[in-house]
Design a protein around this motif. Structure first.
Motif, short mmCIF file in Angstrom:
data_model
loop_
_atom_site.label_atom_id
_atom_site.label_comp_id
_atom_site.label_asym_id
_atom_site.label_seq_id
_atom_site.Cartn_x
_atom_site.Cartn_y
_atom_site.Cartn_z
N LYS A 13 -10.56 31.59 -29.63
CA LYS A 13 -10.56 30.81 -29.04
C LYS A 13 -11.20 30.16 -27.71
N SER A 14 -10.82 31.39 -26.60
CA SER A 14 -11.27 31.45 -24.85
C SER A 14 -12.59 31.81 -25.37
N THR A 15 -13.35 32.98 -26.23
CA THR A 15 -14.82 33.25 -26.43
C THR A 15 -15.43 32.39 -26.48
N LEU A 16 -14.87 31.21 -27.65
CA LEU A 16 -15.85 30.54 -28.87
C LEU A 16 -15.99 29.33 -27.39
N SER A 17 -15.02 28.73 -26.76
CA SER A 17 -15.50 27.95 -25.83
C SER A 17 -16.01 28.11 -24.04
N LYS A 18 -16.05 29.60 -24.04
CA LYS A 18 -17.55 29.55 -23.26
C LYS A 18 -18.44 29.79 -23.57
N LYS A 19 -18.55 30.26 -24.94
CA LYS A 19 -20.00 30.19 -25.68
C LYS A 19 -20.34 29.16 -25.93
N LEU A 20 -19.75 27.53 -26.44
CA LEU A 20 -19.85 26.34 -26.51
C LEU A 20 -20.22 26.03 -24.74
#
Length: 161
Positions: A13-20
C-alpha cells in the motif's frame, strides 16, 4: 484522484501510494497515523474517522491507505476508486522483510527489526482473523462497495496503475 488502498500489512500500500503520487501529486494519509495513540493503543474509532474526514475535506486529490476496514467503511463513499491489494501472505511477508526503516513508526531501524517477528506473525494470521484487519472483513468491504474498484492479486498488476 481520490483513492483508497486497502490490504494486509506488507501488501504494498505505502509503496504503491508513493509511486502514484510521484506520477500525479496528491496528499497521502496512512491510516496508521490516525488509528493509534502513542504505540499500540487504538484511538476511539469516532476520533480516527473525524481526522480522516478532515483530511478529505482539506485536499482535492488524495490517497488514503491502510488495513483498517472500520475506518475505511466510514469514508469509502468519498473515494473515486477502491483498490484492494491482495497479493497473498508469502508476498506480504517478503515485503515486510525487505521494507526500509519507517521513521514515522519506529525510533530506529533496530526497533523496527525487533518488531519484525511480531509483524510477520500478524501478517500470517490475515486469512484467519475476523477483526477489522482480516481478510474476511476486507473482502466484505470490497465486495459491498458499489463504486469503481479493483482487486490486485499480483504485484505485477501494480505496475499497470
Amino acid at each position: 484522484m481520490k483513492l483508497i488502498l486497502l490490504g494486509n500489512a506488507g501488501s504494498g500500500k505505502s509503496t504503491l501510494s508513493k509511486k502514484l503520487i510521484a506520477r500525479e501529486p496528491a496528499a497521502r494519509l496512512s491510516l496508521d497515523e490516525v488509528a493509534f495513540h502513542n504505540g499500540a493503543e487504538r484511538r476511539p474509532l469516532e476520533e480516527s474517522i473525524a481526522d480522516v474526514e478532515k483530511f478529505i475535506q482539506s485536499h482535492n486529490h488524495w490517497i488514503i491507505e491502510g488495513c483498517y476496514a472500520d475506518i475505511i467503511e466510514a469514508v469509502v463513499h468519498e473515494c473515486d476508486e477502491l483498490i484492494f491489494l491482495n497479493p497473498g501472505i508469502d508476498t506480504c511477508i517478503a515485503h515486510c522483510r525487505s521494507r526500509p526503516w519507517e521513521p514515522e513508526k519506529f525510533n530506529s531501524r533496530q526497533e523496527q527489526d525487533e518488531n519484525l517477528d511480531n509483524l510477520i506473525d500478524w501478517v500470517k494470521s490475515y486469512e484467519s482473523r475476523v477483526d477489522e484487519y482480516g481478510l474476511s472483513r476486507h473482502r466484505r468491504l470490497y465486495d459491498s462497495y458499489s463504486g469503481k474498484k479493483r482487486e490486485l492479486k499480483h504485484t505485477t498488476q501494480y505496475e499497470t496503475l
